[in-house]
Design a protein around this motif. Structure first.
Motif, mmCIF file in Angstrom:
data_model
loop_
_atom_site.group_PDB
_atom_site.id
_atom_site.type_symbol
_atom_site.label_atom_id
_atom_site.label_comp_id
_atom_site.label_asym_id
_atom_site.label_seq_id
_atom_site.Cartn_x
_atom_site.Cartn_y
_atom_site.Cartn_z
ATOM 1 N N ALA A 32 0.832 -1.211 0.000
ATOM 2 C CA ALA A 32 0.000 0.000 0.000
ATOM 3 C C ALA A 32 0.868 1.263 0.000
ATOM 4 C CB ALA A 32 -0.935 -0.006 1.203
ATOM 5 N N THR A 33 1.944 1.241 0.770
ATOM 6 C CA THR A 33 2.841 2.391 0.821
ATOM 7 C C THR A 33 3.575 2.562 -0.500
ATOM 8 O OG1 THR A 33 3.093 2.070 3.198
ATOM 9 C CG2 THR A 33 4.734 3.452 2.115
ATOM 10 N N LYS A 34 3.986 1.451 -1.111
ATOM 11 C CA LYS A 34 4.649 1.535 -2.420
ATOM 12 C C LYS A 34 3.717 2.146 -3.459
ATOM 13 C CE LYS A 34 7.751 -2.357 -1.619
ATOM 14 N NZ LYS A 34 8.107 -3.736 -1.974
ATOM 15 N N ASN A 35 2.455 1.722 -3.442
ATOM 16 C CA ASN A 35 1.483 2.295 -4.368
ATOM 17 C C ASN A 35 1.284 3.780 -4.103
ATOM 18 O OD1 ASN A 35 0.877 -0.015 -5.946
ATOM 19 N ND2 ASN A 35 -0.433 -0.788 -4.329
ATOM 20 N N ALA A 36 1.232 4.158 -2.832
ATOM 21 C CA ALA A 36 1.091 5.569 -2.473
ATOM 22 C C ALA A 36 2.311 6.373 -2.905
ATOM 23 C CB ALA A 36 0.855 5.709 -0.967
ATOM 24 N N GLU A 37 3.493 5.784 -2.770
ATOM 25 C CA GLU A 37 4.720 6.459 -3.204
ATOM 26 C C GLU A 37 4.706 6.719 -4.704
ATOM 27 O OE1 GLU A 37 7.548 7.662 -1.534
ATOM 28 O OE2 GLU A 37 6.287 7.399 0.229
ATOM 29 N N VAL A 38 4.269 5.725 -5.471
ATOM 30 C CA VAL A 38 4.193 5.905 -6.930
ATOM 31 C C VAL A 38 3.148 6.967 -7.260
ATOM 32 C CG1 VAL A 38 3.585 4.792 -9.122
ATOM 33 C CG2 VAL A 38 5.122 3.645 -7.518
ATOM 34 N N ALA A 39 2.013 6.962 -6.576
ATOM 35 C CA ALA A 39 1.003 8.002 -6.788
ATOM 36 C C ALA A 39 1.585 9.381 -6.478
ATOM 37 C CB ALA A 39 -0.228 7.731 -5.930
ATOM 38 N N GLY A 40 2.399 9.463 -5.447
ATOM 39 C CA GLY A 40 3.071 10.719 -5.112
ATOM 40 C C GLY A 40 4.071 11.140 -6.170
ATOM 41 N N MET A 41 4.765 10.173 -6.735
ATOM 42 C CA MET A 41 5.699 10.477 -7.813
ATOM 43 C C MET A 41 4.948 11.050 -9.017
ATOM 44 S SD MET A 41 8.085 7.072 -7.479
ATOM 45 C CE MET A 41 9.442 7.515 -8.558
ATOM 46 N N ILE A 42 3.796 10.465 -9.324
ATOM 47 C CA ILE A 42 2.978 10.940 -10.450
ATOM 48 C C ILE A 42 2.513 12.376 -10.181
ATOM 49 C CG2 ILE A 42 0.796 10.625 -11.691
ATOM 50 C CD1 ILE A 42 1.196 7.546 -11.178
ATOM 51 N N SER A 43 1.951 12.608 -9.010
ATOM 52 C CA SER A 43 1.473 13.949 -8.659
ATOM 53 C C SER A 43 2.607 14.956 -8.654
ATOM 54 C CB SER A 43 0.801 13.933 -7.290
ATOM 55 O OG SER A 43 -0.351 13.147 -7.320
ATOM 56 N N GLY A 44 3.710 14.565 -8.070
ATOM 57 C CA GLY A 44 4.865 15.463 -8.005
ATOM 58 C C GLY A 44 5.375 15.844 -9.374
ATOM 59 N N GLN A 45 5.442 14.874 -10.259
ATOM 60 C CA GLN A 45 5.929 15.164 -11.602
ATOM 61 C C GLN A 45 4.965 16.085 -12.345
ATOM 62 O OE1 GLN A 45 8.910 14.305 -13.061
ATOM 63 N NE2 GLN A 45 8.236 15.713 -14.637
ATOM 64 N N LEU A 46 3.680 15.808 -12.248
ATOM 65 C CA LEU A 46 2.701 16.601 -12.998
ATOM 66 C C LEU A 46 2.489 17.998 -12.425
ATOM 67 C CD1 LEU A 46 0.124 13.846 -13.935
ATOM 68 C CD2 LEU A 46 1.855 14.920 -15.387
ATOM 69 N N SER A 47 2.886 18.223 -11.190
ATOM 70 C CA SER A 47 2.777 19.563 -10.609
ATOM 71 C C SER A 47 4.103 20.320 -10.645
ATOM 72 C CB SER A 47 2.247 19.484 -9.182
ATOM 73 O OG SER A 47 3.156 18.803 -8.352
ATOM 74 N N SER A 48 5.130 19.711 -11.212
ATOM 75 C CA SER A 48 6.447 20.339 -11.270
ATOM 76 C C SER A 48 6.488 21.450 -12.326
ATOM 77 C CB SER A 48 7.518 19.296 -11.587
ATOM 78 O OG SER A 48 7.409 18.885 -12.943
ATOM 79 N N ASN A 49 7.472 22.315 -12.200
ATOM 80 C CA ASN A 49 7.661 23.381 -13.185
ATOM 81 C C ASN A 49 7.884 22.819 -14.578
ATOM 82 O OD1 ASN A 49 7.328 25.543 -11.455
ATOM 83 N ND2 ASN A 49 9.487 25.592 -10.891
ATOM 84 N N ALA A 50 8.561 21.700 -14.678
ATOM 85 C CA ALA A 50 8.837 21.105 -15.988
ATOM 86 C C ALA A 50 7.560 20.672 -16.689
ATOM 87 C CB ALA A 50 9.775 19.909 -15.840
ATOM 88 N N SER A 51 6.524 20.370 -15.946
ATOM 89 C CA SER A 51 5.274 19.912 -16.553
ATOM 90 C C SER A 51 4.308 21.052 -16.874
ATOM 91 C CB SER A 51 4.590 18.897 -15.638
ATOM 92 O OG SER A 51 5.331 17.693 -15.621
ATOM 93 N N LYS A 52 4.693 22.266 -16.570
ATOM 94 C CA LYS A 52 3.823 23.405 -16.881
ATOM 95 C C LYS A 52 3.634 23.596 -18.381
ATOM 96 C CE LYS A 52 4.321 25.975 -12.660
ATOM 97 N NZ LYS A 52 4.687 27.220 -12.016
ATOM 98 N N LYS A 53 4.512 23.024 -19.159
ATOM 99 C CA LYS A 53 4.407 23.182 -20.611
ATOM 100 C C LYS A 53 3.282 22.326 -21.205
ATOM 101 C CE LYS A 53 8.071 19.910 -21.154
ATOM 102 N NZ LYS A 53 9.499 19.879 -21.207
ATOM 103 N N TYR A 54 2.750 21.400 -20.447
ATOM 104 C CA TYR A 54 1.677 20.540 -20.943
ATOM 105 C C TYR A 54 0.320 21.181 -20.674
ATOM 106 C CZ TYR A 54 5.501 17.217 -20.759
ATOM 107 O OH TYR A 54 6.715 16.604 -20.908
ATOM 108 N N THR A 55 -0.587 21.013 -21.601
ATOM 109 C CA THR A 55 -1.940 21.511 -21.396
ATOM 110 C C THR A 55 -2.630 20.644 -20.350
ATOM 111 O OG1 THR A 55 -2.908 20.076 -23.089
ATOM 112 C CG2 THR A 55 -2.079 22.245 -23.817
ATOM 113 N N SER A 56 -3.734 21.128 -19.841
ATOM 114 C CA SER A 56 -4.454 20.335 -18.842
ATOM 115 C C SER A 56 -4.929 19.017 -19.436
ATOM 116 C CB SER A 56 -5.625 21.122 -18.267
ATOM 117 O OG SER A 56 -6.526 21.504 -19.273
#
Length: 104
Positions: A32-56
């Motif tokens: 469960a924690t591993k799955n939560a960590e991966v979900a956090g990685m996804i959220s973190g990447q998509l909210s990063s400055n580098a991902s601002k170039k993508y449309t919603s």
């Protein structure tokens, strides 16, 4: 030009993805924690400055793609950490980054 853009993207993806920690830390997590960590990685990447170039719309598609791969990401990190138990957080992030790049 495309190769240069991809190289820059790889650097940003690696530098900005949320870290699940190194292999010793990862191996202590339950599923469960591993799955939560991966979900956090996804959220973190998509909210990063580098991902601002993508449309919603692009972000939604990327998120959906990564969520579909989440079980494989967990499994691949598990296997990689079994093979290299002392590996660093960068090693764990590299696995996530490959999936991220396959979804963009």
């Amino acid at each position: 030009m495309r190769a240069t853009s991809l190289s820059v993207l790889l650097v940003f993806a690696g530098a900005l993805s949320a870290s699940a920690g190194d292999c010793p830390e990862w191996r202590r997590f339950d599923l469960a924690t591993k799955n939560a960590e991966v979900a956090g990685m996804i959220s973190g990447q998509l909210s990063s400055n580098a991902s601002k170039k993508y449309t919603s719309e692009n972000k939604v598609a990327i998120q959906r793609c990564l969520k579909n791969f989440a079980p494989q990401i967990v499994e691949e990190i598990d296997q990689a950490c079994t093979d290299r138990p002392g590996a660093s957080a960068e090693f764990v992030d590299d696995i996530f980054d490959r999936y991220f790049l396959s979804c963009i």
